[in-house]
Motif scaffolding. Sequence first.
Motif, PDB file in Angstrom:
ATOM      1  N   THR A  51       1.572  -8.409   2.243  1.00 11.78           N
ATOM      2  CA  THR A  51       0.832  -8.485   3.504  1.00 11.78           C
ATOM      3  C   THR A  51      -0.651  -8.714   3.255  1.00 11.78           C
ATOM      4  OG1 THR A  51       2.415  -7.043   4.642  1.00 11.78           O
ATOM      5  CG2 THR A  51       0.230  -7.274   5.629  1.00 11.78           C
ATOM      6  N   THR A  52      -1.220  -7.970   2.308  1.00 14.32           N
ATOM      7  CA  THR A  52      -2.659  -8.045   2.048  1.00 14.32           C
ATOM      8  C   THR A  52      -3.014  -8.849   0.805  1.00 14.32           C
ATOM      9  OG1 THR A  52      -2.660  -6.039   0.684  1.00 14.32           O
ATOM     10  CG2 THR A  52      -2.917  -5.759   3.085  1.00 14.32           C
TER      11      THR A  52
ATOM     12  N   ILE B 123       4.556   3.546  -5.810  1.00 19.23           N
ATOM     13  CA  ILE B 123       5.101   4.733  -5.147  1.00 19.23           C
ATOM     14  C   ILE B 123       5.078   4.580  -3.628  1.00 19.23           C
ATOM     15  CG2 ILE B 123       4.727   7.203  -4.740  1.00 19.23           C
ATOM     16  CD1 ILE B 123       3.726   7.424  -7.597  1.00 19.23           C
ATOM     17  N   ARG B 124       4.091   3.874  -3.106  1.00 19.52           N
ATOM     18  CA  ARG B 124       4.008   3.706  -1.654  1.00 19.52           C
ATOM     19  C   ARG B 124       4.421   2.304  -1.194  1.00 19.52           C
ATOM     20  NH1 ARG B 124      -0.797   1.523   0.452  1.00 19.52           N
ATOM     21  NH2 ARG B 124      -2.448   1.049  -1.043  1.00 19.52           N
ATOM     22  N   SER B 125       5.173   1.605  -2.021  1.00 19.74           N
ATOM     23  CA  SER B 125       5.605   0.253  -1.665  1.00 19.74           C
ATOM     24  C   SER B 125       7.041   0.239  -1.160  1.00 19.74           C
ATOM     25  CB  SER B 125       5.489  -0.674  -2.881  1.00 19.74           C
ATOM     26  OG  SER B 125       6.397  -0.280  -3.898  1.00 19.74           O
ATOM     27  N   TRP B 126       7.345  -0.806  -0.403  1.00 21.17           N
ATOM     28  CA  TRP B 126       8.705  -1.065   0.072  1.00 21.17           C
ATOM     29  C   TRP B 126       9.083  -2.480  -0.334  1.00 21.17           C
ATOM     30  CZ3 TRP B 126      11.666   2.702   2.216  1.00 21.17           C
ATOM     31  CH2 TRP B 126      10.999   3.859   2.640  1.00 21.17           C
ATOM     32  N   TYR B 127      10.255  -2.616  -0.932  1.00 24.43           N
ATOM     33  CA  TYR B 127      10.703  -3.910  -1.444  1.00 24.43           C
ATOM     34  C   TYR B 127      11.768  -4.518  -0.534  1.00 24.43           C
ATOM     35  CZ  TYR B 127       8.431  -3.370  -6.013  1.00 24.43           C
ATOM     36  OH  TYR B 127       7.514  -3.250  -7.022  1.00 24.43           O
TER      37      TYR B 127
ATOM     38  N   ALA C 140       7.372  -7.116  -2.444  1.00 24.47           N
ATOM     39  CA  ALA C 140       6.925  -5.776  -2.084  1.00 24.47           C
ATOM     40  C   ALA C 140       5.920  -5.803  -0.933  1.00 24.47           C
ATOM     41  CB  ALA C 140       6.300  -5.090  -3.297  1.00 24.47           C
ATOM     42  N   PHE C 141       5.894  -4.694  -0.192  1.00 25.65           N
ATOM     43  CA  PHE C 141       4.993  -4.539   0.947  1.00 25.65           C
ATOM     44  C   PHE C 141       4.442  -3.115   0.954  1.00 25.65           C
ATOM     45  CE2 PHE C 141       7.904  -7.904   1.846  1.00 25.65           C
ATOM     46  CZ  PHE C 141       7.161  -8.861   2.514  1.00 25.65           C
TER      47      PHE C 141
ATOM     48  N   ALA D  80       7.886  -4.819   5.461  1.00 26.07           N
ATOM     49  CA  ALA D  80       9.096  -5.195   4.732  1.00 26.07           C
ATOM     50  C   ALA D  80      10.231  -5.505   5.702  1.00 26.07           C
ATOM     51  CB  ALA D  80       9.497  -4.071   3.783  1.00 26.07           C
ATOM     52  N   GLU D  81      10.355  -4.703   6.740  1.00 26.16           N
ATOM     53  CA  GLU D  81      11.425  -4.913   7.717  1.00 26.16           C
ATOM     54  C   GLU D  81      11.234  -6.228   8.471  1.00 26.16           C
ATOM     55  OE1 GLU D  81      12.565  -0.254   8.699  1.00 26.16           O
ATOM     56  OE2 GLU D  81      11.031  -1.274   9.889  1.00 26.16           O
TER      57      GLU D  81
END
Length: 240
Positions: A110-111, A118-122, A139-140, A146-147
């Motif tokens: 996103t950025t 640890i704070r990422s969503w794949y 990753a997001f 991510a959704e």
Amino acid sequence: MKKIVLLLAALMMVSSNGFSEEMKHEMKAHSGKKMPTRFQAVSADKAVILQEGENKMYCPKCGMTLPMFYKTNHAAHVDGKSEQFCSIHCLAEAMAEGGKVTGIKVVDNTTLEFIDVIRSWYVVGSSKPGTMTMTSKYAFGKKDGAEKFAKEFGGKVMTFYAAMDAVKSTLAQESAMVQKKQSVMAQKGEMMYNNMCTPFDANFTNTAEAKTYLTTQKPCGDIKGAQLQAIGLYLNSRNK
């Protein structure tokens, strides 16, 4: 004339369907502010490079150009040294070698900034291309990002640890596939070297180091893309 025919044949084979998407798209490597031509890519001026040294633009495991695969880049401290990888696959290979791997980060799609895993969503298994794998992994920093990506391009949303488990489950198989393709490409690189380069005896510890030598010392002229990757792979392998 014979040398020209052989060289053209080698170039055609390097860019054929027998090679991974990563290697084929090295032909489109870019620099400066030129617009990227691949989903994973950003222009070199937008890529954050966390590792240091003269080889910093290349993945230390496979030698691929980092900005070309920036959206799947990972970084970590490996035995205290900062390293940046083109993909979670190459990160997993580094971890499998048994070194102490800490402070793992990944590019937030996103950025386009690095964040702690640890704070990422794949999103695993989307329709977008994978890097060093047939199964893509992006990753997001936020789950809703991510959704949204998964809703548009498919794939499953999961944590870093779940994504890494998925990588490890197929690592041996995919690493063998990559090594086979790299071996074939190195053979073509040898043909290019013999036809294009002023011979030299330098030895290299990895493909990234070989590519840096080729681009700075220019023993083969101003090469890039598939030629650079192929000759770099050959040089890395010729004394091993």
